[in-house]
Scaffold this motif. Sequence first.
Motif, PDB file in Angstrom:
ATOM      1  N   VAL A  54       0.844  -1.201   0.000  1.00 35.89           N
ATOM      2  CA  VAL A  54       0.000   0.000   0.000  1.00 35.89           C
ATOM      3  C   VAL A  54       0.875   1.245   0.000  1.00 35.89           C
ATOM      4  O   VAL A  54       0.624   2.198  -0.743  1.00 35.89           O
ATOM      5  N   GLN A  55       1.917   1.248   0.833  1.00 34.27           N
ATOM      6  CA  GLN A  55       2.822   2.401   0.880  1.00 34.27           C
ATOM      7  C   GLN A  55       3.512   2.604  -0.472  1.00 34.27           C
ATOM      8  O   GLN A  55       3.641   3.727  -0.937  1.00 34.27           O
ATOM      9  N   ASP A  56       3.949   1.483  -1.087  1.00 36.43           N
ATOM     10  CA  ASP A  56       4.576   1.586  -2.407  1.00 36.43           C
ATOM     11  C   ASP A  56       3.601   2.167  -3.440  1.00 36.43           C
ATOM     12  O   ASP A  56       3.977   3.013  -4.256  1.00 36.43           O
ATOM     13  N   LEU A  57       2.354   1.688  -3.404  1.00 37.86           N
ATOM     14  CA  LEU A  57       1.338   2.206  -4.331  1.00 37.86           C
ATOM     15  C   LEU A  57       1.077   3.688  -4.086  1.00 37.86           C
ATOM     16  O   LEU A  57       0.961   4.470  -5.031  1.00 37.86           O
ATOM     17  N   GLU A  58       0.976   4.063  -2.807  1.00 35.87           N
ATOM     18  CA  GLU A  58       0.762   5.481  -2.496  1.00 35.87           C
ATOM     19  C   GLU A  58       1.925   6.317  -3.014  1.00 35.87           C
ATOM     20  O   GLU A  58       1.714   7.369  -3.617  1.00 35.87           O
ATOM     21  N   ASP A  59       3.146   5.848  -2.761  1.00 33.84           N
ATOM     22  CA  ASP A  59       4.329   6.574  -3.236  1.00 33.84           C
ATOM     23  C   ASP A  59       4.319   6.672  -4.761  1.00 33.84           C
ATOM     24  O   ASP A  59       4.627   7.722  -5.328  1.00 33.84           O
ATOM     25  N   SER A  60       3.964   5.563  -5.413  1.00 32.32           N
ATOM     26  CA  SER A  60       3.905   5.544  -6.870  1.00 32.32           C
ATOM     27  C   SER A  60       2.872   6.532  -7.385  1.00 32.32           C
ATOM     28  O   SER A  60       3.139   7.306  -8.302  1.00 32.32           O
ATOM     29  N   TYR A  61       1.677   6.513  -6.794  1.00 32.58           N
ATOM     30  CA  TYR A  61       0.627   7.424  -7.233  1.00 32.58           C
ATOM     31  C   TYR A  61       0.998   8.872  -6.949  1.00 32.58           C
ATOM     32  O   TYR A  61       0.717   9.756  -7.756  1.00 32.58           O
ATOM     33  N   ILE A  62       1.615   9.115  -5.802  1.00 30.85           N
ATOM     34  CA  ILE A  62       2.051  10.481  -5.491  1.00 30.85           C
ATOM     35  C   ILE A  62       3.098  10.926  -6.493  1.00 30.85           C
ATOM     36  O   ILE A  62       3.060  12.056  -6.990  1.00 30.85           O
ATOM     37  N   GLY A  63       4.030  10.032  -6.822  1.00 28.87           N
ATOM     38  CA  GLY A  63       5.055  10.357  -7.820  1.00 28.87           C
ATOM     39  C   GLY A  63       4.435  10.643  -9.174  1.00 28.87           C
ATOM     40  O   GLY A  63       4.802  11.612  -9.849  1.00 28.87           O
ATOM     41  N   LYS A  64       3.490   9.795  -9.577  1.00 26.13           N
ATOM     42  CA  LYS A  64       2.823  10.004 -10.866  1.00 26.13           C
ATOM     43  C   LYS A  64       2.033  11.306 -10.861  1.00 26.13           C
ATOM     44  O   LYS A  64       2.025  12.044 -11.850  1.00 26.13           O
ATOM     45  N   ALA A  65       1.352  11.580  -9.753  1.00 27.06           N
ATOM     46  CA  ALA A  65       0.583  12.819  -9.665  1.00 27.06           C
ATOM     47  C   ALA A  65       1.501  14.031  -9.752  1.00 27.06           C
ATOM     48  O   ALA A  65       1.187  15.007 -10.441  1.00 27.06           O
ATOM     49  N   ALA A  66       2.646  13.971  -9.075  1.00 23.45           N
ATOM     50  CA  ALA A  66       3.605  15.077  -9.133  1.00 23.45           C
ATOM     51  C   ALA A  66       4.139  15.242 -10.556  1.00 23.45           C
ATOM     52  O   ALA A  66       4.270  16.367 -11.054  1.00 23.45           O
ATOM     53  N   GLN A  67       4.423  14.124 -11.213  1.00 20.73           N
ATOM     54  CA  GLN A  67       4.930  14.171 -12.587  1.00 20.73           C
ATOM     55  C   GLN A  67       3.860  14.748 -13.518  1.00 20.73           C
ATOM     56  O   GLN A  67       4.159  15.593 -14.366  1.00 20.73           O
ATOM     57  N   GLN A  68       2.627  14.309 -13.358  1.00 20.51           N
ATOM     58  CA  GLN A  68       1.550  14.825 -14.200  1.00 20.51           C
ATOM     59  C   GLN A  68       1.325  16.312 -13.938  1.00 20.51           C
ATOM     60  O   GLN A  68       1.066  17.075 -14.870  1.00 20.51           O
ATOM     61  N   HIS A  69       1.432  16.714 -12.676  1.00 17.42           N
ATOM     62  CA  HIS A  69       1.279  18.135 -12.359  1.00 17.42           C
ATOM     63  C   HIS A  69       2.387  18.943 -13.027  1.00 17.42           C
ATOM     64  O   HIS A  69       2.130  20.008 -13.598  1.00 17.42           O
ATOM     65  N   SER A  70       3.587  18.409 -12.978  1.00 13.34           N
ATOM     66  CA  SER A  70       4.721  19.087 -13.615  1.00 13.34           C
ATOM     67  C   SER A  70       4.504  19.180 -15.125  1.00 13.34           C
ATOM     68  O   SER A  70       4.733  20.230 -15.733  1.00 13.34           O
ATOM     69  N   GLN A  71       4.063  18.093 -15.738  1.00 12.47           N
ATOM     70  CA  GLN A  71       3.798  18.090 -17.175  1.00 12.47           C
ATOM     71  C   GLN A  71       2.674  19.065 -17.512  1.00 12.47           C
ATOM     72  O   GLN A  71       2.736  19.773 -18.521  1.00 12.47           O
ATOM     73  N   PHE A  72       1.656  19.111 -16.657  1.00  7.07           N
ATOM     74  CA  PHE A  72       0.540  20.031 -16.864  1.00  7.07           C
ATOM     75  C   PHE A  72       1.034  21.473 -16.820  1.00  7.07           C
ATOM     76  O   PHE A  72       0.663  22.286 -17.670  1.00  7.07           O
ATOM     77  N   GLN A  73       1.887  21.779 -15.832  1.00  7.34           N
ATOM     78  CA  GLN A  73       2.446  23.132 -15.726  1.00  7.34           C
ATOM     79  C   GLN A  73       3.249  23.464 -16.979  1.00  7.34           C
ATOM     80  O   GLN A  73       3.152  24.563 -17.520  1.00  7.34           O
TER      81      GLN A  73
END
Length: 141
Positions: A54-73
């Motif tokens: 669960v922690q790995d999935l959360e970290d993965s999703y947080i990483g993906k969300a941060a990456q998508q936010h960066s790409q969006f910016q």
Amino acid sequence: MLPDSERRQGLIQELIQSNSQLKEEVQQHQTRAARQSQRAAELEGILDGVKVKVQDLEDSYIGKAAQQHSQFQQLQQEKRDAEKRCQSLEQKLSQEKEQVSQLQKKLQYAVREERRVARQNQAFQQIHRRSARLNSTTDQQ
């Protein structure tokens, strides 16, 4: 005394039997407790594994969300840059259209002037039966 001794012997026999039963029950409870303890340890291990996943999935999703936010910016910035460039190009196009319009007007004027001069020369030739001399002011008039 014999009946008392027999009675005591019977009581002792009952106590021994009861003690044996209690020992068996204790043994069964200990066995059950050991199995439950082992099962609890297994479940805790599984729970720890699930927590890690669960922690790995959360970290993965947080990483993906941060990456998508960066790409969006980045895409937003690229969009703003493209809009500025488009506006600049539209302005340049408008200026060039204005220049083309002015050049077309000048060309039309030059064509009219050339036709006028051609008509004058033709009229001069019809009247004088010769071409106008370039150095002659009277011919030019």
